[in-house]
Design a protein around this motif. Structure first.
Motif, PDB file in Angstrom:
ATOM      1  N   ALA A 141       0.833  -1.209   0.000  1.00 25.88           N
ATOM      2  CA  ALA A 141       0.000   0.000   0.000  1.00 25.88           C
ATOM      3  C   ALA A 141       0.867   1.260   0.000  1.00 25.88           C
ATOM      4  CB  ALA A 141      -0.926  -0.005   1.210  1.00 25.88           C
ATOM      5  N   ALA A 142       1.995   1.237   0.728  1.00 24.01           N
ATOM      6  CA  ALA A 142       2.901   2.395   0.747  1.00 24.01           C
ATOM      7  C   ALA A 142       3.526   2.608  -0.630  1.00 24.01           C
ATOM      8  CB  ALA A 142       3.980   2.202   1.807  1.00 24.01           C
ATOM      9  N   VAL A 143       3.932   1.532  -1.285  1.00 23.62           N
ATOM     10  CA  VAL A 143       4.524   1.645  -2.628  1.00 23.62           C
ATOM     11  C   VAL A 143       3.489   2.171  -3.615  1.00 23.62           C
ATOM     12  CG1 VAL A 143       5.450   0.303  -4.555  1.00 23.62           C
ATOM     13  CG2 VAL A 143       6.318  -0.073  -2.249  1.00 23.62           C
ATOM     14  N   ALA A 144       2.283   1.637  -3.563  1.00 24.69           N
ATOM     15  CA  ALA A 144       1.213   2.110  -4.453  1.00 24.69           C
ATOM     16  C   ALA A 144       0.905   3.587  -4.194  1.00 24.69           C
ATOM     17  CB  ALA A 144      -0.040   1.259  -4.267  1.00 24.69           C
ATOM     18  N   SER A 145       0.929   3.982  -2.929  1.00 24.37           N
ATOM     19  CA  SER A 145       0.677   5.378  -2.582  1.00 24.37           C
ATOM     20  C   SER A 145       1.766   6.293  -3.128  1.00 24.37           C
ATOM     21  CB  SER A 145       0.588   5.534  -1.064  1.00 24.37           C
ATOM     22  OG  SER A 145      -0.444   4.746  -0.551  1.00 24.37           O
ATOM     23  N   CYS A 146       2.999   5.823  -3.062  1.00 27.95           N
ATOM     24  CA  CYS A 146       4.102   6.620  -3.609  1.00 27.95           C
ATOM     25  C   CYS A 146       3.983   6.765  -5.123  1.00 27.95           C
ATOM     26  CB  CYS A 146       5.448   6.003  -3.233  1.00 27.95           C
ATOM     27  SG  CYS A 146       5.856   6.223  -1.505  1.00 27.95           S
ATOM     28  N   LEU A 147       3.505   5.726  -5.793  1.00 29.50           N
ATOM     29  CA  LEU A 147       3.284   5.823  -7.239  1.00 29.50           C
ATOM     30  C   LEU A 147       2.191   6.844  -7.558  1.00 29.50           C
ATOM     31  CD1 LEU A 147       3.538   2.097  -8.362  1.00 29.50           C
ATOM     32  CD2 LEU A 147       5.159   3.948  -8.827  1.00 29.50           C
ATOM     33  N   ILE A 148       1.147   6.850  -6.759  1.00 27.26           N
ATOM     34  CA  ILE A 148       0.070   7.823  -6.953  1.00 27.26           C
ATOM     35  C   ILE A 148       0.595   9.240  -6.713  1.00 27.26           C
ATOM     36  CG2 ILE A 148      -2.129   8.640  -6.015  1.00 27.26           C
ATOM     37  CD1 ILE A 148      -2.822   5.658  -5.572  1.00 27.26           C
ATOM     38  N   ARG A 183       3.594  10.189  -7.181  1.00 26.21           N
ATOM     39  CA  ARG A 183       4.450  10.501  -8.325  1.00 26.21           C
ATOM     40  C   ARG A 183       3.614  11.024  -9.489  1.00 26.21           C
ATOM     41  NH1 ARG A 183       6.961   7.140 -12.696  1.00 26.21           N
ATOM     42  NH2 ARG A 183       8.700   8.389 -13.423  1.00 26.21           N
ATOM     43  N   PHE A 184       2.444  10.424  -9.714  1.00 28.69           N
ATOM     44  CA  PHE A 184       1.555  10.917 -10.761  1.00 28.69           C
ATOM     45  C   PHE A 184       1.092  12.346 -10.447  1.00 28.69           C
ATOM     46  CE2 PHE A 184       0.379   6.265 -11.550  1.00 28.69           C
ATOM     47  CZ  PHE A 184       1.314   6.139 -12.561  1.00 28.69           C
ATOM     48  N   ALA A 185       0.836  12.608  -9.173  1.00 24.27           N
ATOM     49  CA  ALA A 185       0.444  13.965  -8.781  1.00 24.27           C
ATOM     50  C   ALA A 185       1.588  14.945  -9.043  1.00 24.27           C
ATOM     51  CB  ALA A 185       0.053  13.988  -7.310  1.00 24.27           C
ATOM     52  N   TYR A 186       2.806  14.530  -8.749  1.00 24.70           N
ATOM     53  CA  TYR A 186       3.974  15.374  -9.018  1.00 24.70           C
ATOM     54  C   TYR A 186       4.109  15.643 -10.518  1.00 24.70           C
ATOM     55  CZ  TYR A 186       8.857  16.747  -9.491  1.00 24.70           C
ATOM     56  OH  TYR A 186       9.999  17.417  -9.824  1.00 24.70           O
ATOM     57  N   GLU A 187       3.929  14.601 -11.321  1.00 24.55           N
ATOM     58  CA  GLU A 187       3.995  14.789 -12.774  1.00 24.55           C
ATOM     59  C   GLU A 187       2.889  15.721 -13.260  1.00 24.55           C
ATOM     60  OE1 GLU A 187       3.981  10.908 -14.518  1.00 24.55           O
ATOM     61  OE2 GLU A 187       6.035  10.479 -13.887  1.00 24.55           O
ATOM     62  N   GLY A 188       1.736  15.659 -12.607  1.00 26.73           N
ATOM     63  CA  GLY A 188       0.655  16.585 -12.942  1.00 26.73           C
ATOM     64  C   GLY A 188       1.039  18.021 -12.656  1.00 26.73           C
TER      65      GLY A 188
END
Length: 170
Positions: A53-60, A62-67
């Motif tokens: 869940a922590a890894v998946a949250s970090c990926l999410i 990252r998408f916010a950062y790219e946004g």
């Protein structure tokens, strides 16, 4: 029925016996008492699940950062958002870790709810690291349970016999 420590007492004369009953822990029930009923497997599952869940949250995140990069908001906003998530995650980690060792204050928890929601990655990581050591909250629950058992035994040892049958001095 439970006392202020949260340990539940079993009513006298019940089939389970007389005395305090351990409080269940989320995902572990009361398996933490004797480390039975799949306790080790539950710990592995809790650790794996919280890390995933922590890894998946970090990926999410990252998408916010790219946004933010695509929106071209500027470096100030980007640094501000990164600092906010880093600080909130560190505070959430510390708060969650401390919550495994003592009962949290409900008013303080309510006031920190927003900060803890932003720093959810820190809470997940605290849960992961604690699962490597023990069931999260096991030490606190064990201390409370042992104290309740000692208190129950002490109360039971004082009462011997039926007090109404004692001889009274006149």
């Amino acid at each position: 029925m439970s006392d202020e420590s949260g340990t539940q007492a079993i009513p006298a004369g019940s089939p389970e016996g007389d005395g305090p009953r351990p409080e269940p822990i989320r995902f572990f029930g009361t398996a933490w008492v004797h480390h039975d009923n799949g306790y080790a497997l539950r710990r592995v599952g809790a650790a794996t699940g919280s890390l995933a869940a922590a890894v998946a949250s970090c990926l999410i995140l990252r998408f916010a950062y790219e946004g933010l990069q695509i929106a071209d908001t500027g470096s100030f906003v980007t640094v501000l958002v990164i600092a906010m998530f880093a600080i909130c995650s560190a505070l959430a980690f510390r708060n969650t870790w401390d919550g495994f060792g003592r009962r949290p204050d409900p008013d303080r928890q309510a006031s920190l709810r927003g900060l803890l929601a932003i720093g959810f990655v820190g809470s997940l990581l605290a849960f992961f690291f604690r699962s490597l050591i023990e069931a999260p909250g096991e030490k606190l629950h064990r201390e409370e349970y042992e104290a309740a058992r000692r208190e129950h035994e002490k109360r039971g040892a004082r009462r011997t016999g039926n007090p109404s049958k004692k001889k009274r001095r006149r």
